[in-house]
Write an enzyme that holds these catalytic residues in place. Structure first.
Site, PDB file in Angstrom:
ATOM      1  N   GLY A  99       0.796  -1.222   0.000  1.00 49.78           N
ATOM      2  CA  GLY A  99       0.000   0.000   0.000  1.00 49.78           C
ATOM      3  C   GLY A  99       0.828   1.271   0.000  1.00 49.78           C
ATOM      4  CE  LYS A 122       7.880   8.396  -3.308  1.00 42.66           C
ATOM      5  NZ  LYS A 122       8.537   7.840  -4.513  1.00 42.66           N
ATOM      6  CG  ASP A 134       9.803   8.320   8.503  1.00 43.99           C
ATOM      7  OD1 ASP A 134       9.538   8.162   7.295  1.00 43.99           O
ATOM      8  OD2 ASP A 134      10.883   8.807   8.899  1.00 43.99           O
ATOM      9  NE  ARG A 199       1.356   2.160  -6.550  1.00 46.42           N
ATOM     10  CZ  ARG A 199       2.600   2.624  -6.422  1.00 46.42           C
ATOM     11  NH1 ARG A 199       3.617   1.816  -6.651  1.00 46.42           N
ATOM     12  NH2 ARG A 199       2.818   3.867  -6.081  1.00 46.42           N
ATOM     13  CG  ASP A 269       5.400  -3.206  -4.726  1.00 45.98           C
ATOM     14  OD1 ASP A 269       5.997  -4.272  -4.943  1.00 45.98           O
ATOM     15  OD2 ASP A 269       5.922  -2.244  -4.160  1.00 45.98           O
ATOM     16  CG  ASN A 270       7.814  -0.356  -7.116  1.00 49.12           C
ATOM     17  OD1 ASN A 270       7.019   0.258  -6.406  1.00 49.12           O
ATOM     18  ND2 ASN A 270       8.980  -0.776  -6.670  1.00 49.12           N
ATOM     19  CG  ASP A 279       6.485   3.824  -6.633  1.00 50.22           C
ATOM     20  OD1 ASP A 279       5.922   4.933  -6.611  1.00 50.22           O
ATOM     21  OD2 ASP A 279       6.059   2.850  -6.016  1.00 50.22           O
TER      22      ASP A 279
END
Length: 515
Positions: A99, A122, A134, A199, A269-270, A279
């Site tokens: 995610g 982002k 984080d 994606r 996922d990319n 990404d």
């Protein structure tokens, strides 16, 4: 800026977690999760891509609140930022739910042509999908994505794009070398755009959860909004859609090969459903030609995503997407036929791309052998991929001594035998050009449109981020100007090999995923 025109189709279409709880967790049955940006009261805007903003219908920057919106410090009351859930295979291993760990959607904007663009921050803080991170981003990686995504656009390669870049005003702790020595770095936040950020992993997640209704809903939504050319019905519709994804992916990989781009982290996922470069992590523009070059230290020693492996990695990823879409199609044979077509598809695209780079006006049966010979020798002689083609375009065998003319592109001095073999390759090239059914000017035009004169090398991005950290944007502005005209000879000082002092400097050849 027309912030009131931003809409949020996903929130009105798909189930979402509305708790605003940023604690990392699973969100089964939900495609989205609401999350608020952390807010950066001391953020400073570094750059705003006004032309892009005008093109997508957002408009020019006029007020301080609009500037704060760009770095997620002001959110209009009607907007509800959210992150999306997806899964993925990372370096060939199933990773489960992943995610948007540091990405937040504002929504989408539609321009006067009816084209819709998604807006995404982002580095704006924690989401339920941040896992052990984080949700922040550092200037070092953010400026790389900001500049490189725009460079790829101007290189005519499908990509997400960059709308705004800001210093967040806070320090972010990162271990750039994974050496156990984390250090504070300047934090940053960017706003990026794409027609869609969907994606492969979005569909993998729903398939893994066996949520067929939501999988079907997302697939139908995707086809309707992003593949309007598909008019078939039933299972045939999903199969036609999968073929279109396969074709777009093959085109993307071929365009990466054209300019020497190495993504570095081609996990599922990319991978963009729309065939976009997405990404930007430990990427690089390959300098000395080497099919085994990987830009990612995490990819050692296996080099799964090395330059010469990217087309195979893309096919493997398409297989995983096929597994996810199988419940919608229900038959193996037609899916396998599409996947089997990939090799022929990308081979044809690659041969035509190389013909363009060498100035050949149509493929001939002997070309693949010539291309292979060139690749082998370019690797052995450590020829700079970009500079070789610049020099080839300028080469006149009647006026230029080959060894002297091409010397600036080699990373090592050539011995007598190497010079002879290189001359032999150029002789074969000259014979091949004679078969062209076009004059020299047409040949050069073809090469000029395929071979960039300017590429964003990692050492330039390293220098740029170092200067920006010291509040010096001189190089940033120059690179931003240069990348907008990559096929023109406007900045000869950048058309050089990587300087020796950067060969082993962290961030100038290979990078880690730490960002």
């Amino acid at each position: 800026m027309n912030l009131s025109a931003i809409t949020q189709t996903y929130l009105s279409t798909f189930p979402y977690d509305s708790s605003l709880n940023p604690i990392p967790r699973q969100t089964p049955g939900k495609l989205l999760a609401r999350a608020n940006p952390v807010g950066f009261p001391n953020a400073v805007l570094i750059d705003f891509n006004e032309k892009l903003s005008l093109d997508i219908g957002l408009g020019s920057l006029q007020t301080s609140q609009e500037e704060q919106f760009l770095h997620a410090s002001f959110i209009p009351s009607k907007l509800q930022p959210y992150a999306t859930a997806y899964a993925g295979h990372q370096f060939g291993q199933w990773a489960g739910q992943l995610g948007d760990g540091r990405a937040l959607f504002a929504g989408e904007i539609t321009n006067h042509h009816g084209q819709t663009t998604e807006l995404q921050w982002k580095g704006a803080g924690l989401t339920p999908y941040s896992r052990h991170a984080d949700g922040r981003a550092v200037l070092r990686s953010t400026v790389r994505e900001y500049l490189m995504s725009e460079a790829m656009h101007h290189l005519k390669i499908p990509t997400t794009r960059a709308l705004a870049l800001s210093l967040s005003g806070e320090a972010v702790i990162r271990d750039i070398l994974y050496s156990g020595n984390p250090k504070p770095e300047p934090g940053a936040v960017m706003m990026r755009t794409a027609p869609s950020f969907l994606r492969f992993g979005h569909f993998e997640l729903l398939a893994a959860q066996r949520n067929l209704p939501l999988l079907s809903q997302l697939a139908d939504f995707t086809i309707q909004n992003y593949f309007p050319e598909i008019q078939s019905k039933g299972k045939e519709r999903y199969l036609d859609w999968f073929y279109s994804i396969t074709e777009k992916t093959a085109h993307l990989i071929t365009q990466w090969q054209r300019v020497g781009f190495v993504h570095g982290v081609m996990n599922t996922d990319n991978m963009s459903i729309l065939g976009l470069t997405i990404d930007y992590g430990p990427f690089a523009i390959m300098e000395e030609y080497n099919p085994k070059f990987t830009s990612n230290t995490t990819d050692l020693p296996g080099r799964r995503y090395a330059f010469g492996q990217q087309e195979n990695a893309a096919l493997w990823n398409l297989w995983q997407l096929a597994n996810a879409l199988f419940p919608l199609i229900g038959e193996e044979d037609p899916i396998q036929e599409v996947l089997s077509a990939y090799d022929a598809l990308i081979t044809d695209k690659k041969n035509r791309m190389l013909c363009d780079k060498f100035g050949f006006n149509f493929p001939r049966k002997e070309d693949p052998s010539f291309f292979q010979n060139w690749q082998n020798l370019a690797q052995e002689l450590q020829a700079d991929h970009t500079l070789f083609f610049i020099l080839l375009e300028e080469w006149n065998p009647e006026k230029n001594n080959a060894a002297d003319h091409f010397e600036p592109c080699f990373y090592k001095p050539l011995n007598k035998d190497e010079k002879e073999r290189f001359n032999a390759l150029l002789a074969l090239y000259s014979l091949r050009v004679q078969h062209n059914q076009q004059d020299q000017k047409e040949t050069q035009n073809k090469m000029q449109q395929s071979n960039p004169k300017f590429v964003l090398r990692n050492y330039l991005l390293h220098e740029c981020s170092e200067q920006l950290a010291q509040n010096d944007n001189t190089l940033f502005k120059k690179l931003k100007t240069a990348l907008q005209s990559p096929y023109e000879n406007r900045f000869s000082e950048f058309a050089i090999k990587r300087p020796d002092q950067y060969t082993n400097t962290p961030g100038c050849t290979m990078l880690s995923c730490s960002s």
